[in-house]
Motif scaffolding. Structure first.
Motif, PDB file in Angstrom:
ATOM      1  N   LEU A  30      71.682   7.646  68.598  1.00 31.04           N
ATOM      2  CA  LEU A  30      72.329   7.986  67.325  1.00 31.04           C
ATOM      3  C   LEU A  30      71.369   8.320  66.200  1.00 31.04           C
ATOM      4  N   ILE A  31      70.148   7.815  66.264  1.00 28.72           N
ATOM      5  CA  ILE A  31      69.223   7.971  65.133  1.00 28.72           C
ATOM      6  C   ILE A  31      68.913   9.438  64.818  1.00 28.72           C
ATOM      7  N   PRO A  32      68.873  10.360  65.811  1.00 25.38           N
ATOM      8  CA  PRO A  32      68.630  11.759  65.424  1.00 25.38           C
ATOM      9  C   PRO A  32      69.891  12.467  64.934  1.00 25.38           C
ATOM     10  N   ILE A  33      71.029  11.785  64.977  1.00 23.59           N
ATOM     11  CA  ILE A  33      72.313  12.454  64.732  1.00 23.59           C
ATOM     12  C   ILE A  33      72.993  11.975  63.456  1.00 23.59           C
ATOM     13  N   LEU A  34      73.188  10.666  63.318  1.00 24.50           N
ATOM     14  CA  LEU A  34      73.929  10.130  62.180  1.00 24.50           C
ATOM     15  C   LEU A  34      73.061  10.048  60.930  1.00 24.50           C
ATOM     16  N   GLN A  35      73.743   9.977  59.787  1.00 32.21           N
ATOM     17  CA  GLN A  35      73.064   9.736  58.519  1.00 32.21           C
ATOM     18  C   GLN A  35      72.599   8.275  58.475  1.00 32.21           C
ATOM     19  N   PRO A  36      71.512   7.964  57.748  1.00 35.15           N
ATOM     20  CA  PRO A  36      71.035   6.574  57.685  1.00 35.15           C
ATOM     21  C   PRO A  36      72.109   5.564  57.287  1.00 35.15           C
ATOM     22  N   CYS A  37      72.940   5.904  56.304  1.00 42.20           N
ATOM     23  CA  CYS A  37      73.986   4.960  55.886  1.00 42.20           C
ATOM     24  C   CYS A  37      75.014   4.748  56.986  1.00 42.20           C
ATOM     25  N   GLU A  38      75.217   5.759  57.821  1.00 43.00           N
ATOM     26  CA  GLU A  38      76.172   5.637  58.926  1.00 43.00           C
ATOM     27  C   GLU A  38      75.591   4.787  60.054  1.00 43.00           C
ATOM     28  N   ILE A  39      74.282   4.914  60.283  1.00 49.09           N
ATOM     29  CA  ILE A  39      73.615   4.032  61.250  1.00 49.09           C
ATOM     30  C   ILE A  39      73.837   2.583  60.846  1.00 49.09           C
ATOM     31  N   GLN A  40      73.663   2.300  59.569  1.00 48.10           N
ATOM     32  CA  GLN A  40      73.841   0.930  59.086  1.00 48.10           C
ATOM     33  C   GLN A  40      75.275   0.460  59.288  1.00 48.10           C
ATOM     34  N   THR A  41      76.246   1.330  58.999  1.00 53.84           N
ATOM     35  CA  THR A  41      77.658   0.974  59.176  1.00 53.84           C
ATOM     36  C   THR A  41      77.970   0.649  60.628  1.00 53.84           C
ATOM     37  N   VAL A  42      77.531   1.520  61.532  1.00 54.55           N
ATOM     38  CA  VAL A  42      77.817   1.317  62.953  1.00 54.55           C
ATOM     39  C   VAL A  42      77.171   0.038  63.462  1.00 54.55           C
ATOM     40  N   PHE A  43      75.909  -0.176  63.125  1.00 56.68           N
ATOM     41  CA  PHE A  43      75.206  -1.324  63.693  1.00 56.68           C
ATOM     42  C   PHE A  43      75.607  -2.643  63.051  1.00 56.68           C
ATOM     43  N   LYS A  44      76.111  -2.612  61.851  1.00 54.17           N
ATOM     44  CA  LYS A  44      76.671  -3.839  61.296  1.00 54.17           C
ATOM     45  C   LYS A  44      77.863  -4.281  62.143  1.00 54.17           C
ATOM     46  N   GLY A  45      78.707  -3.310  62.528  1.00 49.47           N
ATOM     47  CA  GLY A  45      79.826  -3.633  63.415  1.00 49.47           C
ATOM     48  C   GLY A  45      79.362  -4.094  64.781  1.00 49.47           C
ATOM     49  N   VAL A  46      78.316  -3.439  65.301  1.00 47.28           N
ATOM     50  CA  VAL A  46      77.762  -3.814  66.608  1.00 47.28           C
ATOM     51  C   VAL A  46      77.246  -5.250  66.579  1.00 47.28           C
ATOM     52  N   PHE A  47      76.494  -5.605  65.555  1.00 50.82           N
ATOM     53  CA  PHE A  47      75.913  -6.943  65.464  1.00 50.82           C
ATOM     54  C   PHE A  47      76.993  -8.015  65.302  1.00 50.82           C
ATOM     55  N   CYS A  48      78.050  -7.675  64.582  1.00 55.53           N
ATOM     56  CA  CYS A  48      79.153  -8.631  64.438  1.00 55.53           C
ATOM     57  C   CYS A  48      79.819  -8.912  65.782  1.00 55.53           C
ATOM     58  N   ASN A  51      65.999  -6.026  64.749  1.00 57.73           N
ATOM     59  CA  ASN A  51      65.645  -5.978  63.328  1.00 57.73           C
ATOM     60  C   ASN A  51      64.593  -4.931  63.007  1.00 57.73           C
ATOM     61  N   ILE A  52      63.844  -4.493  64.010  1.00 58.95           N
ATOM     62  CA  ILE A  52      62.814  -3.485  63.758  1.00 58.95           C
ATOM     63  C   ILE A  52      63.355  -2.063  63.885  1.00 58.95           C
ATOM     64  N   LEU A  53      64.634  -1.918  64.243  1.00 58.32           N
ATOM     65  CA  LEU A  53      65.218  -0.591  64.379  1.00 58.32           C
ATOM     66  C   LEU A  53      65.441   0.030  63.001  1.00 58.32           C
ATOM     67  N   ASP A  54      65.216   1.328  62.901  1.00 55.67           N
ATOM     68  CA  ASP A  54      65.348   2.021  61.614  1.00 55.67           C
ATOM     69  C   ASP A  54      66.790   2.039  61.129  1.00 55.67           C
ATOM     70  N   PHE A  55      66.948   1.774  59.842  1.00 54.80           N
ATOM     71  CA  PHE A  55      68.201   1.955  59.101  1.00 54.80           C
ATOM     72  C   PHE A  55      69.332   1.014  59.504  1.00 54.80           C
ATOM     73  N   VAL A  56      69.046  -0.051  60.262  1.00 54.97           N
ATOM     74  CA  VAL A  56      70.137  -0.967  60.627  1.00 54.97           C
ATOM     75  C   VAL A  56      70.494  -1.892  59.465  1.00 54.97           C
ATOM     76  N   GLY A  57      69.653  -1.940  58.454  1.00 52.51           N
ATOM     77  CA  GLY A  57      69.947  -2.753  57.281  1.00 52.51           C
ATOM     78  C   GLY A  57      69.555  -4.206  57.459  1.00 52.51           C
ATOM     79  N   ASP A  58      69.893  -5.013  56.474  1.00 54.54           N
ATOM     80  CA  ASP A  58      69.582  -6.436  56.487  1.00 54.54           C
ATOM     81  C   ASP A  58      70.575  -7.165  57.379  1.00 54.54           C
ATOM     82  N   THR A  59      70.089  -7.771  58.452  1.00 53.25           N
ATOM     83  CA  THR A  59      70.973  -8.451  59.402  1.00 53.25           C
ATOM     84  C   THR A  59      71.035  -9.960  59.167  1.00 53.25           C
ATOM     85  N   ASP A  60      70.318 -10.446  58.182  1.00 49.93           N
ATOM     86  CA  ASP A  60      70.226 -11.897  57.992  1.00 49.93           C
ATOM     87  C   ASP A  60      71.591 -12.526  57.740  1.00 49.93           C
TER      88      ASP A  60
END
Length: 333
Positions: free
Chosen positions: A259-277, A315-324
């Motif tokens: 997804l990183i070459p395709i989605l916008q950074p803010c969208e990466i964060q949205t998707v992965f927040k759901g994934v982590f939950c 946590n080292i993945l680009d644009f996933v945001g703060d997962t704490d």
């Protein structure tokens, strides 16, 4: 049409049916214009493979002109001195953001400009042209949903599966349409003063955004199935990381790479927040199953080790945001 008919009536001194005849001809021209473009988009969608297409320089120029709110004739005109041999790009630049696109979307952009040129050429038909423009874009959105989100492309063109990349490309294709709608609204508002008619575009924007959100939910649920399938076999025993934690971690990284070459950074964060939950949900189900929620036993040390492996990796993945806020108290509530 009205001016021409009124001029004829003034010259002849007699009422004329010319106005009605000319309106009828205009209506027929618009109908044929619309039907041709509906067919062209439908035919391309039937063979669309939902991969990234190159963007010719002319299409980038069109997109840049739209962002500047140029008139349709200015958008379609090639600038003086343009040689037309500029190399293509693998993205479309709009409002400072890079979007991957499909071949079908390039046709949609061209056709969208043609609708706007049509309303400038035949302003008396503005309401009808607006309705047909919205209809064509709605058909594009709904067909995209059927082909990608509902996996119709597997049947139509023989795709073996609908992958995360296909979903991501479809979302960006729809994102570009959203970026272009404000210009379409601007063009039509020159000719249509009734706000309720232009509101059709507002409803279309809502429908497209809802579709994009459904795509993101699908991406999240893809990983949810991976977590559910693998973590249900997880046991708190050495060695760590366990095979199941290793698998879900690798699959999470693989999704990010797709997804990183395709989605916008803010969208990466949205998707992965759901994934982590979802990871948290299914991991805590296993902690409950093994009696390890809020535990400080030796086995809980294994839990910490497993969690550290997963969280340190993502946590080292680009644009996933703060997962704490998602991970800091996992297993303790």
């Amino acid at each position: 049409v009205d001016v021409f008919a009124a001029t004829c009536e003034a010259i002849t001194g007699k009422p004329s049916n010319l106005r009605v005849a000319l309106l009828g001809q205009s209506r027929e021209v618009v109908r044929q214009f619309h039907d041709e473009r509906v067919t062209n988009i439908r035919l391309l969608l039937e063979t669309e493979r939902w991969t990234v297409a190159e963007v010719p320089a002319d299409f980038q120029r069109i997109a840049s002109s739209i962002v500047r709110k140029a008139t349709p004739s200015e958008v379609l005109a090639r600038p003086p001195g343009s040689r037309g041999n500029e190399p293509p790009q693998n993205y479309l630049l709009l409002n400072g953001r890079k979007f991957v696109v499909t071949g079908t979307l390039l046709l949609v952009i061209k056709i969208l400009v043609e609708y706007c040129q049509c309303v400038d050429d035949i302003p008396v038909m503005a309401k009808d042209i607006l309705t047909k423009t919205v209809e064509n874009l709605r058909n594009f959105n709904e067909t995209t949903c059927q082909l990608v989100l509902m996996a119709g492309a597997m049947r139509n063109i023989g795709l073996k599966s609908i992958t995360a990349k296909h979903l991501g490309v479809a979302s960006q294709t729809l994102n570009v349409v959203l970026e272009l709608i404000p210009w379409v609204r601007h063009v039509f508002q020159i000719h249509i003063k009734q706000r309720r008619l232009v509101d059709q575009l507002d409803h279309l924007e809502t429908d497209i955004q809802d579709h994009i959100n459904q795509i993101f939910s699908k991406l999240i649920n893809i990983m949810g199935e991976v977590y559910k399938t693998n973590l249900c076999h997880w046991n708190p025993k050495p060695p760590t990381p366990s095979p199941h934690i290793t698998i879900v971690t690798k699959q999470t990284i693989k999704l990010h790479e797709a997804l990183i070459p395709i989605l916008q950074p803010c969208e990466i964060q949205t998707v992965f927040k759901g994934v982590f939950c979802l990871f948290r949900k299914y991991f805590e189900e296993q902690l409950t199953k093994h009696g390890l929620m809020n535990s400080s036993s030796r086995k809980h040390g294994i839990v910490g080790s497993e969690l550290s492996f997963y969280t340190d990796s993502v946590n080292i993945l680009d644009f996933v945001g703060d997962t704490d806020d998602i991970f800091h108290d996992i297993g303790t509530r």
